[in-house]
Design a protein around this motif. Structure first.
Motif, mmCIF file in Angstrom:
data_model
loop_
_atom_site.group_PDB
_atom_site.id
_atom_site.type_symbol
_atom_site.label_atom_id
_atom_site.label_comp_id
_atom_site.label_asym_id
_atom_site.label_seq_id
_atom_site.Cartn_x
_atom_site.Cartn_y
_atom_site.Cartn_z
ATOM 1 N N ASP A 4 19.649 56.138 -26.169
ATOM 2 C CA ASP A 4 19.288 56.890 -24.972
ATOM 3 C C ASP A 4 18.192 57.899 -25.298
ATOM 4 O O ASP A 4 17.795 58.038 -26.475
ATOM 5 C CB ASP A 4 20.525 57.553 -24.354
ATOM 6 C CG ASP A 4 21.126 58.663 -25.217
ATOM 7 O OD1 ASP A 4 20.392 59.305 -26.004
ATOM 8 O OD2 ASP A 4 22.339 58.915 -25.077
ATOM 9 N N TYR A 50 26.278 52.521 -25.237
ATOM 10 C CA TYR A 50 27.631 52.005 -25.425
ATOM 11 C C TYR A 50 27.582 50.519 -25.784
ATOM 12 O O TYR A 50 27.022 49.709 -25.036
ATOM 13 C CB TYR A 50 28.447 52.217 -24.155
ATOM 14 C CG TYR A 50 29.811 51.569 -24.189
ATOM 15 C CD1 TYR A 50 30.757 51.963 -25.135
ATOM 16 C CD2 TYR A 50 30.134 50.547 -23.299
ATOM 17 C CE1 TYR A 50 32.000 51.359 -25.183
ATOM 18 C CE2 TYR A 50 31.387 49.940 -23.337
ATOM 19 C CZ TYR A 50 32.313 50.349 -24.288
ATOM 20 O OH TYR A 50 33.552 49.745 -24.332
ATOM 21 N N ARG A 52 33.645 55.503 -17.881
ATOM 22 C CA ARG A 52 32.203 55.295 -17.930
ATOM 23 C C ARG A 52 31.667 54.824 -16.582
ATOM 24 O O ARG A 52 32.357 54.135 -15.821
ATOM 25 C CB ARG A 52 31.848 54.262 -19.011
ATOM 26 C CG ARG A 52 32.165 54.723 -20.416
ATOM 27 C CD ARG A 52 31.771 53.685 -21.458
ATOM 28 N NE ARG A 52 32.048 54.164 -22.800
ATOM 29 C CZ ARG A 52 31.210 54.898 -23.526
ATOM 30 N NH1 ARG A 52 30.006 55.200 -23.029
ATOM 31 N NH2 ARG A 52 31.536 55.320 -24.728
ATOM 32 N N TRP A 76 20.040 55.404 -20.083
ATOM 33 C CA TRP A 76 21.223 56.078 -20.623
ATOM 34 C C TRP A 76 22.411 55.138 -20.789
ATOM 35 O O TRP A 76 23.436 55.541 -21.363
ATOM 36 C CB TRP A 76 21.607 57.246 -19.719
ATOM 37 C CG TRP A 76 20.596 58.340 -19.739
ATOM 38 C CD1 TRP A 76 19.484 58.445 -18.951
ATOM 39 C CD2 TRP A 76 20.572 59.462 -20.607
ATOM 40 N NE1 TRP A 76 18.778 59.576 -19.271
ATOM 41 C CE2 TRP A 76 19.423 60.216 -20.289
ATOM 42 C CE3 TRP A 76 21.410 59.910 -21.625
ATOM 43 C CZ2 TRP A 76 19.095 61.399 -20.950
ATOM 44 C CZ3 TRP A 76 21.090 61.080 -22.292
ATOM 45 C CH2 TRP A 76 19.941 61.823 -21.955
ATOM 46 N N VAL A 98 27.078 55.792 -19.200
ATOM 47 C CA VAL A 98 27.410 57.138 -19.663
ATOM 48 C C VAL A 98 28.863 57.481 -19.364
ATOM 49 O O VAL A 98 29.462 56.989 -18.404
ATOM 50 C CB VAL A 98 26.492 58.198 -19.010
ATOM 51 C CG1 VAL A 98 25.067 58.041 -19.469
ATOM 52 C CG2 VAL A 98 26.592 58.121 -17.489
ATOM 53 N N SER A 143 32.566 65.529 -17.212
ATOM 54 C CA SER A 143 31.588 65.626 -18.291
ATOM 55 C C SER A 143 30.471 66.532 -17.806
ATOM 56 O O SER A 143 30.435 66.929 -16.638
ATOM 57 C CB SER A 143 31.020 64.236 -18.618
ATOM 58 O OG SER A 143 30.301 63.749 -17.489
ATOM 59 N N HIS A 168 27.341 65.733 -17.235
ATOM 60 C CA HIS A 168 26.552 65.075 -16.189
ATOM 61 C C HIS A 168 27.226 65.193 -14.823
ATOM 62 O O HIS A 168 26.570 65.480 -13.810
ATOM 63 C CB HIS A 168 26.357 63.591 -16.526
ATOM 64 C CG HIS A 168 25.471 63.336 -17.697
ATOM 65 N ND1 HIS A 168 24.221 63.900 -17.827
ATOM 66 C CD2 HIS A 168 25.652 62.559 -18.805
ATOM 67 C CE1 HIS A 168 23.667 63.483 -18.958
ATOM 68 N NE2 HIS A 168 24.518 62.690 -19.561
ATOM 69 N N ALA A 211 17.663 63.734 -18.659
ATOM 70 C CA ALA A 211 19.014 63.673 -18.087
ATOM 71 C C ALA A 211 18.984 63.781 -16.568
ATOM 72 O O ALA A 211 19.937 63.370 -15.896
ATOM 73 C CB ALA A 211 19.879 64.790 -18.667
ATOM 74 N N VAL A 225 19.982 60.673 -14.641
ATOM 75 C CA VAL A 225 21.409 60.457 -14.399
ATOM 76 C C VAL A 225 21.899 61.347 -13.273
ATOM 77 O O VAL A 225 22.684 60.929 -12.412
ATOM 78 C CB VAL A 225 22.224 60.699 -15.681
ATOM 79 C CG1 VAL A 225 23.728 60.552 -15.413
ATOM 80 C CG2 VAL A 225 21.790 59.745 -16.787
#
Length: 289
Positions: A121, A128, A153, A189, A192, A202, A204, A228, A231
Motif C-alpha cells: 500500500d 492482505y 476487512r 490499499w 483494509v 480503526s 480509517h 489515505a 480510503v
C-alpha cells in the motif's frame, strides 16, 4: 456557515514539534476565517493510550496558546457509533472477517514474494495476502464461535464497484504539489482492516465518522495522510457521509530528513518547554508567523 476545523491527536505518547505545527496551523486558520476549532482525542487503542498522555496534550496545547471548543470528543466514548457503521457495511455485503495473525500474514507475504513482487500500500505495508474472503459463511461462523481472534476487512473490489470515479478537493500542497480535484485510488490499499474483534473500529473508519458527526468542513493534516484520503472518500460514499475539503501540509522532519515520530523518540513539547523555549520561539522554529 463558518468553517469547522479539528486537531485530533492520539494519547499514546508526548506531543512533538510535528503535532505543534498541525495544531497551530488548524488554530490559525480557524481564527483567520472566523471558524471553529475542535479537539478530538483518538484513543481507540486501549493498550497504548494512557490518561497521563491525554492530560499532557491539554497542557501542551494550552502552553501553545490554543483554545478549542468543549466538550472534547473522545473516541473511546463512541464505540457504539462505529459498531453501527460496521453493521451498515456488513448489510451491504462489503465486510468479511479474516483470521490470520500478523505472523501468519508475514509468512504468506514472504511465500508470495519468493515468487515475485507482492503489492504494497502507499505506506509500504503489504496488501492482505490471505484467502478469508473465500471462506464459507458456515466456516466463518465456526471460527468466530470458537473465540478465534479476527479482523473485519473491507472487500475493496466490491466497495469500489459501488463508488466509481471518487475524488476530493485538495487545498494544500500534497505530494508533488498536487492541488485541486484529486482522483481517489482506494484500490491501492487492498482489503483494509476496519475493525477487530477486540476493537470495533480503526483509524480509517472512526476518522470519517467523527468528521461527519462533528460537522468538520476542512481537514487540515500532514501530507503523510494524503493517500489515505482515498480510503476515507470511499467510506464517506458508502456510509452517505458529507465530504469535507482537505488540506495536507508539510511535515516537520529531523536532521536526517525523517518525519518526527513518537515511536522514534522525537523530543516532546514538555521537554522543550522545560528547556526554556517559549511558544513564540517554537512558532519561529517550525516556520509559522
Amino acid at each position: 456557515m463558518p468553517p469547522v476545523l479539528r486537531f485530533a491527536p492520539s494519547p499514546n505518547g508526548p506531543l512533538h514539534l510535528g503535532h505543534a505545527y498541525s495544531a497551530l496551523l488548524n488554530f490559525d486558520m480557524a481564527r483567520a476565517s472566523g471558524g471553529r476549532l475542535l479537539l478530538r482525542i483518538e484513543d481507540i487503542d486501549p493498550t497504548r493510550c494512557r490518561p497521563e498522555f491525554e492530560a499532557a496534550i491539554y497542557e501542551d496545547l494550552a502552553w501553545l496558546g490554543l483554545a478549542w471548543e468543549v466538550p472534547v470528543r473522545r473516541q473511546s466514548e463512541h464505540l457504539d457509533e462505529y459498531r453501527r457503521a460496521v453493521e451498515r457495511l456488513a448489510e451491504q455485503g462489503l465486510i468479511y472477517p479474516s483470521f490470520e495473525s500478523r505472523a501468519e500474514i508475514a509468512r504468506l507475504v514472504a511465500e508470495r514474494e519468493a515468487h515475485g513482487v507482492w503489492p504494497r500500500d502507499p505506506d509500504g505495508a503489504p496488501l492482505y495476502p490471505g484467502n478469508a474472503k473465500r471462506l464459507s459463511a458456515a466456516e466463518r461462523a465456526r471460527l468466530i464461535d470458537s473465540g478465534a481472534p479476527y479482523s473485519l476487512r473491507l472487500d475493496m473490489t466490491a466497495a469500489i464497484a459501488r463508488a466509481r470515479d471518487l475524488s476530493w478537493h485538495e487545498r494544500g500542497e500534497g505530494p508533488n504539489g498536487k492541488t485541486g480535484r484529486i482522483a481517489a485510488a482506494p484500490h491501492a490499499w487492498g482489503d483494509v482492516v476496519l475493525a477487530r474483534k477486540e476493537t470495533p473500529t480503526s483509524y480509517h473508519l472512526s476518522v470519517v465518522i467523527d468528521d461527519a458527526l462533528q460537522g468538520v468542513t476542512e481537514v487540515v493534516r500532514g501530507e503523510d495522510l494524503f493517500h489515505a484520503t482515498s480510503v476515507h472518500r470511499l467510506l464517506q460514499h458508502l456510509l452517505g457521509l458529507a465530504e469535507p475539503a482537505y488540506r495536507h501540509h508539510r511535515l516537520i522532519r529531523d536532521e536526517a530528513g525523517l518525519k518526527l515520530s513518537k515511536s522514534t523518540g522525537a523530543t516532546g513539547l514538555r521537554e522543550l518547554r522545560a528547556s526554556g523555549m517559549s511558544a513564540a520561539e517554537l512558532r519561529r522554529r517550525i516556520g509559522l508567523p
